[in-house]
Design a protein around this motif. Structure first.
Motif, PDB file in Angstrom:
ATOM      1  N   VAL A 187       0.837  -1.196   0.000  1.00  0.00           N
ATOM      2  CA  VAL A 187       0.000   0.000   0.000  1.00  0.00           C
ATOM      3  C   VAL A 187       0.872   1.246   0.000  1.00  0.00           C
ATOM      4  N   VAL A 188       1.854   1.248   0.896  1.00  0.00           N
ATOM      5  CA  VAL A 188       2.748   2.402   1.007  1.00  0.00           C
ATOM      6  C   VAL A 188       3.525   2.588  -0.288  1.00  0.00           C
ATOM      7  N   ILE A 189       4.113   1.489  -0.753  1.00  0.00           N
ATOM      8  CA  ILE A 189       4.978   1.596  -1.935  1.00  0.00           C
ATOM      9  C   ILE A 189       4.183   2.028  -3.152  1.00  0.00           C
ATOM     10  N   THR A 190       2.972   1.471  -3.320  1.00  0.00           N
ATOM     11  CA  THR A 190       2.163   1.821  -4.487  1.00  0.00           C
ATOM     12  C   THR A 190       1.837   3.311  -4.493  1.00  0.00           C
ATOM     13  N   ARG A 191       1.441   3.806  -3.321  1.00  0.00           N
ATOM     14  CA  ARG A 191       1.091   5.208  -3.210  1.00  0.00           C
ATOM     15  C   ARG A 191       2.275   6.076  -3.647  1.00  0.00           C
ATOM     16  N   LEU A 192       3.455   5.769  -3.106  1.00  0.00           N
ATOM     17  CA  LEU A 192       4.629   6.590  -3.386  1.00  0.00           C
ATOM     18  C   LEU A 192       5.086   6.459  -4.834  1.00  0.00           C
ATOM     19  N   ASN A 196       3.291   5.756  -7.462  1.00  0.00           N
ATOM     20  CA  ASN A 196       2.380   6.479  -8.364  1.00  0.00           C
ATOM     21  C   ASN A 196       2.699   7.960  -8.380  1.00  0.00           C
ATOM     22  N   LEU A 197       3.019   8.466  -7.175  1.00  0.00           N
ATOM     23  CA  LEU A 197       3.391   9.873  -7.072  1.00  0.00           C
ATOM     24  C   LEU A 197       4.678  10.131  -7.848  1.00  0.00           C
ATOM     25  N   LEU A 198       5.623   9.205  -7.738  1.00  0.00           N
ATOM     26  CA  LEU A 198       6.898   9.355  -8.450  1.00  0.00           C
ATOM     27  C   LEU A 198       6.664   9.436  -9.951  1.00  0.00           C
ATOM     28  N   GLY A 199       5.755   8.583 -10.438  1.00  0.00           N
ATOM     29  CA  GLY A 199       5.458   8.591 -11.869  1.00  0.00           C
ATOM     30  C   GLY A 199       4.968   9.958 -12.335  1.00  0.00           C
ATOM     31  N   VAL A 200       4.112  10.583 -11.528  1.00  0.00           N
ATOM     32  CA  VAL A 200       3.597  11.915 -11.875  1.00  0.00           C
ATOM     33  C   VAL A 200       4.747  12.914 -11.954  1.00  0.00           C
ATOM     34  N   PHE A 201       5.650  12.830 -10.976  1.00  0.00           N
ATOM     35  CA  PHE A 201       6.776  13.772 -10.941  1.00  0.00           C
ATOM     36  C   PHE A 201       7.697  13.575 -12.139  1.00  0.00           C
ATOM     37  N   VAL A 202       7.974  12.315 -12.475  1.00  0.00           N
ATOM     38  CA  VAL A 202       8.869  12.032 -13.612  1.00  0.00           C
ATOM     39  C   VAL A 202       8.258  12.626 -14.894  1.00  0.00           C
TER      40      VAL A 202
END
Lengths: 182, 402, 247
Positions: B229-234, B236-242
């Protein structure tokens, strides 16, 4: 928290204790300097006679004069050769005729700085050899200096510039002057 | 169920080995710096044309990533997302560590690092660098204050203002870092206000990638549980930033491509700049942006923790490549004294400036990475930065998300 | 809450407090002294003067580097041209690729009225004297090279290795940035020519004029009034102290 105490604080406390012991021993050693068996620096001033100021004053304040000259020369456009407090004129008078330098072993600047364990960084950039152009200023013939300033005018200027009045002559004793030969 | 924070035991040989490894890297970096101090910058690849080199690539990357690493904490405090709350202390720690690492490299690279104190005693308030000296110091202060309000219940009520201050400050810090380059009218690669927001978005991406890497490794090596859960959330956020970084890179180059006077420079970076073209397309775009996006979102890999780990690693490598292209590529392209004319001189006017990093400067940069590692490994043993468990059940029970 | 927690908090508060109390006043103190004060003593640099240079590229000979050698000798530079060697002045050959027309000129610090190097310098080591000469105070230069990044004329060099045998009048050393000083050591001794100008005249080209831009009777002011001249990269609006004819 117990872990913190045993693993980090205890060694740190021991380290501090050892350091403080070492420092207090160093302090004790400093207090013994008045005894005669402590070596003194062997300074040779090269040019005899009087410097731009008397020896006690220079011993105590040469770094302040140089600091002042550094600001006037770099930022204000003071003539380096004519200013009697300039580092060029220090070197011109005090360079050892053997190696034409002030920073070789036993040379004027180095002998005292080695004794006091203070690194001289001046000569990483400044020449430690006398200047090729003869200076219009000569300490022994012109005590007032080529710029016409009286001996303490520059110091007054220095004090005004830095706004930190200090008693420049205080705190000198016979031991400060030990070992100076001219 | 309350989430419990606990220090690492840190008694195993593996822990001391890890700490020792980082410290060894720091020592190697210090040794390199001493060599540079002793022999001068002649032993580096830097010269009078390319004046900032490999140390600056590492340093700027770490400083940019530092402000980005703080983002996880900001999301928790400033934007009130409770989900991120247990992740916040590590985020602030990493921010401090990365900034310390970056600044160490920057200071040790100075021509007169023995005089670094002068940078604290003499200020030119018009200099972006001098602003950054304040911004760096303030960042340390805010991050430390923030950690304090997170960890100490007595001052916990100040958590929100501290977090807000840290967030505003980190935006200013990265604006300052970007402006170091953005305010340079002299060079075609810089001289753009776009660099400030671009550096902010880059910081989101680099900082989160580093954060995820550290989080995953810390939980694996300390044998604590971390749920997807934690990793998925983070991630997904990383993908947006990239993707956002890619957007800024696109706008930056499109602007230049529209201006005829910038065509030579764009041709250099995008087409025939040799190593810079290779690092731009291969490093920054393919390895550092496209591949991570595929790994993070493609159906085959999006649920794989190792794929996420690899994506984070690639984002970091891509970030270093981007720094190399930005900092060194920007200098390798010659200044134009007479636009439209051909210039030659003994001082290498009008020619592409070659630069080959030497071992000492790479080791100095890696020494900065060592500083980051050593601070983090040491601090997670000393203080309660890491929750005992970030398993799905704990997260679910605590936050009722999904 | 254990004693250790309390102890730790007190310790940290103490450390932070001491650091803040020491660094803040110290910073302010040094800032104040670094500001400098005006000085009206004679023999010092004066704001009534602005030193400037005019280069007539129509007289500057392609392939001649007398000015460069004159500068090297005056300032104790090696004359090497490796990528790491300092070069205070260089000859640039410029040609127009579409017309084939070209000219040759010496390029050095342009002594801008609004110098980008002074703007970016974090410590104020890069500064402009009241008489318009842009200098580096090597005592407070930390060697960050930001000025080299900012200079549009690529006028600055970094000293990459320890220097020995410097001239007494021109201190230079490892780890600092340097550039053309308009032969400031000569000016402060009361001379009014630069080494590059003397060298150019000795070759018989007389392409370099040097003098006070604020004095309407100086040779350089007369030349500037009579003939059109231009600064390099005029779009930057830096109001350089060095101007060129025939570019």
């Amino acid at each position: 928290m117990k872990k913190l105490l045993t693993e980090w604080l205890k060694p740190a406390a021991w380290g501090t204790l050892i350091l403080m012991c070492a420092m207090s021993m160093g302090h004790a050693a400093e207090n013994t300097q008045n005894t005669s068996d402590v070596p003194q620096p062997n300074v040779t001033a090269i040019k005899g006679g009087k410097c731009v100021e008397n020896t006690e004053f220079m011993r105590k304040n040469h770094m302040k004069l140089l600091m002042h000259h550094r600001i006037t020369a770099v930022h204000k456009g003071d003539n380096q050769l004519a200013d009697k407090y300039s580092i060029i004129n220090c070197v011109n008078c005090h360079a050892n005729p053997k190696d034409h330098s002030v920073v070789g072993p036993g040379d004027f600047c180095q002998s005292c700085h080695a004794y006091a364990a203070v690194k001289i960084t001046c000569f990483e950039c400044h020449s430690s050899k006398p200047s090729a152009t003869p200076s219009p200023f000569h300490a022994t013939t012109s005590m007032v200096g080529a710029t016409g300033k009286d001996p303490h005018a520059t110091m007054v200027h220095y004090l005004a510039y830095h706004e930190h009045p200090q008693n420049l002559n205080s705190g000198l004793s016979a031991k400060d002057l030990a070992g100076v030969t001219q | 169920m309350q989430i419990e924070f606990r220090e690492l035991d840190g008694k195993s040989n593996a822990y001391y080995g890890l700490l020792g490894g980082w410290v060894a890297l720091v020592l190697i970096g210090l040794f390199s710096a001493f060599q540079m101090e002793h022999y001068g910058h002649i032993i580096t690849g830097m010269n009078n044309q390319v004046v900032w080199g490999m140390p600056h690539v590492f340093a700027v990357f770490m400083i940019v990533a530092a402000s980005g690493a703080l983002n996880v904490a900001s999301i928790a405090t400033v934007f009130g997302k409770k989900f991120y709350k247990p992740l916040a202390p590590l985020s602030a720690l990493l921010a401090i560590a990365l900034l310390a690492g970056g600044l160490t490299v920057l200071m040790l690279d100075l021509g007169r690092s023995d005089r670094v104190i002068v940078a604290m005693t003499h200020y030119n308030f018009k200099s972006v660098f001098a602003w950054n000296v304040f911004l760096y110091t303030g960042f340390f202060g805010f991050a430390a204050l923030y950690i304090w309000t997170m960890m100490d219940r007595n001052v916990n009520r100040f958590n929100k203002p501290a977090g807000f201050g840290a967030f505003i400050w980190r935006l200013m810090l990265t604006t300052g870092t970007g402006s170091i380059f953005g305010f340079l009218v002299a060079r075609q690669a810089y001289d753009s206000a776009l660099l400030a927001p671009m550096f902010i978005v880059m910081s989101f991406s680099y900082g989160l990638a580093v954060y995820l890497l550290v989080l995953m490794l810390a939980y694996r090596w300390s044998k604590r549980l971390i749920g997807d859960v934690v990793i998925t959330r983070l991630k997904n956020l990383l993908g947006v930033f990239v993707a956002a970084v890619m957007y800024f890179v696109l706008v930056y180059h499109l602007t230049n491509l529209y201006f005829t006077k910038q065509h030579d420079f764009e041709r250099f970076i995008l087409l025939d700049g040799g190593i810079y073209t290779l690092l731009f397309w291969g490093g920054q775009i393919v390895l550092g942006s496209v591949l991570p996006l595929i790994l993070l979102y493609a159906p085959a890999t999006r649920k794989s923790v190792s794929a996420t780990f690899a994506a984070c690693l690639l984002v970091v490598l891509g970030g270093l490549a981007q720094m190399y292209v930005t900092i060194i590529g920007g200098q390798a392209f010659p200044l134009q004294l007479f636009p439209g004319m051909v210039e030659t001189s003994s001082f290498y006017d009008g020619v592409i400036h070659p630069y080959t990093p030497s071992l000492v400067e790479i080791l100095l940069g890696l020494g900065g990475v060592g500083v980051v590692g050593a601070i983090v490994v040491f601090a997670v043993k000393l203080f309660r930065f890491l929750p005992e468990s970030l398993d799905n059940s704990v997260i679910d029970a605590h936050h009722n998300v999904h | 809450m254990s004693d250790i927690d309390n102890y730790r908090r007190r310790f940290m508060t103490g450390v932070v407090g001491v650091a803040a109390t020491v660094s803040l006043p110290a910073g302010l103190l040094f800032w104040q002294t670094a500001e400098g004060k005006s000085n009206d003593d004679t023999g010092l640099a004066s704001a009534k003067t602005r030193w400037g240079m005019l280069i007539d590229t129509t007289k500057c000979a392609t392939g001649c580097d007398a000015c460069v050698r004159g500068c090297d000798k005056e300032n104790g530079l090696s004359g090497n041209t490796s990528p790491t060697s300092p070069q205070w002045i260089r000859k640039v050959q410029v040609s127009n690729p579409s017309t084939g027309n070209g000219f040759s000129l010496p390029m050095m610090c342009q002594h801008c009225e609004e110098p980008p190097c002074v703007d970016v310098c974090p410590t104020g080591a890069s500064f402009k004297r009241v008489d318009g000469i842009v200098l580096v105070d090597r005592h407070i230069c930390i060697g960050c090279r930001y000025c080299m990044m900012a200079c549009p004329y690529k006028a600055r060099s970094f000293i990459h290795h320890p220097e020995t045998d410097q001239l007494a009048e021109v201190p230079r050393g490892q780890g600092c940035v340097e550039s053309c000083t308009f032969c400031v050591q000569r000016i402060d001794e009361g001379k009014t020519t630069t080494a590059c100008q003397d060298a150019c005249n000795a070759e018989g080209h007389q392409a370099i004029y040097f003098g006070d831009l604020k004095d309407p009777n100086s040779e350089i002011s007369k030349q500037l009034a009579q003939y059109s001249s231009q600064e390099v990269l005029p779009n930057l609006d830096l109001h350089t102290g060095v101007r060129y004819q025939g570019i």
